[in-house]
Design a protein around this motif. Sequence first.
Motif, PDB file in Angstrom:
ATOM      1  N   ILE A  47       6.800  21.011 103.462  1.00 35.46           N
ATOM      2  CA  ILE A  47       7.449  22.314 103.263  1.00 35.46           C
ATOM      3  C   ILE A  47       8.757  22.131 102.499  1.00 35.46           C
ATOM      4  N   LYS A  48       9.546  21.143 102.918  1.00 32.83           N
ATOM      5  CA  LYS A  48      10.828  20.889 102.257  1.00 32.83           C
ATOM      6  C   LYS A  48      10.614  20.490 100.802  1.00 32.83           C
ATOM      7  N   GLU A  49       9.625  19.639 100.562  1.00 35.17           N
ATOM      8  CA  GLU A  49       9.346  19.200  99.191  1.00 35.17           C
ATOM      9  C   GLU A  49       8.948  20.373  98.297  1.00 35.17           C
ATOM     10  N   GLU A  50       8.096  21.252  98.792  1.00 32.12           N
ATOM     11  CA  GLU A  50       7.677  22.420  98.010  1.00 32.12           C
ATOM     12  C   GLU A  50       8.858  23.343  97.736  1.00 32.12           C
ATOM     13  N   SER A  51       9.668  23.552  98.760  1.00 28.50           N
ATOM     14  CA  SER A  51      10.841  24.409  98.606  1.00 28.50           C
ATOM     15  C   SER A  51      11.828  23.809  97.598  1.00 28.50           C
ATOM     16  N   THR A  52      12.031  22.506  97.688  1.00 24.81           N
ATOM     17  CA  THR A  52      12.937  21.823  96.761  1.00 24.81           C
ATOM     18  C   THR A  52      12.443  21.949  95.324  1.00 24.81           C
ATOM     19  N   ASN A  53      11.148  21.763  95.128  1.00 26.15           N
ATOM     20  CA  ASN A  53      10.586  21.886  93.784  1.00 26.15           C
ATOM     21  C   ASN A  53      10.746  23.297  93.236  1.00 26.15           C
ATOM     22  N   THR A  54      10.494  24.301  94.062  1.00 25.22           N
ATOM     23  CA  THR A  54      10.638  25.698  93.641  1.00 25.22           C
ATOM     24  C   THR A  54      12.079  25.989  93.236  1.00 25.22           C
ATOM     25  N   ARG A  55      13.005  25.588  94.074  1.00 20.29           N
ATOM     26  CA  ARG A  55      14.425  25.849  93.807  1.00 20.29           C
ATOM     27  C   ARG A  55      14.914  25.077  92.579  1.00 20.29           C
ATOM     28  N   ARG A  56      14.478  23.837  92.421  1.00 17.86           N
ATOM     29  CA  ARG A  56      14.862  23.044  91.247  1.00 17.86           C
ATOM     30  C   ARG A  56      14.375  23.716  89.970  1.00 17.86           C
ATOM     31  N   ASN A  57      13.123  24.163  89.986  1.00 21.52           N
ATOM     32  CA  ASN A  57      12.561  24.820  88.803  1.00 21.52           C
ATOM     33  C   ASN A  57      13.304  26.107  88.472  1.00 21.52           C
ATOM     34  N   ILE A  58      13.665  26.878  89.483  1.00 22.19           N
ATOM     35  CA  ILE A  58      14.423  28.111  89.258  1.00 22.19           C
ATOM     36  C   ILE A  58      15.783  27.786  88.649  1.00 22.19           C
ATOM     37  N   PHE A  59      16.447  26.745  89.147  1.00 20.95           N
ATOM     38  CA  PHE A  59      17.758  26.379  88.604  1.00 20.95           C
ATOM     39  C   PHE A  59      17.634  25.912  87.154  1.00 20.95           C
ATOM     40  N   ILE A  60      16.630  25.120  86.850  1.00 22.31           N
ATOM     41  CA  ILE A  60      16.421  24.659  85.477  1.00 22.31           C
ATOM     42  C   ILE A  60      16.136  25.846  84.563  1.00 22.31           C
ATOM     43  N   GLN A  61      15.322  26.793  85.017  1.00 23.74           N
ATOM     44  CA  GLN A  61      15.046  27.992  84.230  1.00 23.74           C
ATOM     45  C   GLN A  61      16.341  28.749  83.940  1.00 23.74           C
ATOM     46  N   GLY A  62      17.182  28.901  84.939  1.00 20.77           N
ATOM     47  CA  GLY A  62      18.455  29.595  84.758  1.00 20.77           C
ATOM     48  C   GLY A  62      19.352  28.894  83.759  1.00 20.77           C
TER      49      GLY A  62
END
Length: 80
Positions: free
Chosen positions: A47-62
């Motif tokens: 769960i943590k890994e999936e959440s981390t990946n989602t948040r990282r991708n959102i930050f990179i997109q921003g």
Amino acid sequence: MENICSMSVLLANICLVYTLACVYYYILTRNIGTPFNKSLYAFQKKIKEESTNTRRNIFIQGTVIAAVILAFTRPFKDCV
């Protein structure tokens, strides 16, 4: 009165990109929640890994979106 601008344009752009990326990250993640803290099961790491990946991708997109906006608007073009 003369407009005096004595900042590094590169540094100003980097700071503005980071600020805009943080705002973008906050807006897109404020309703995601914190699944790791809510879970006490064996699959916490997944769960943590999936959440981390989602948040990282959102930050990179921003960051990319902010950089593109700055490339077109050039808000610090009058600074030397």
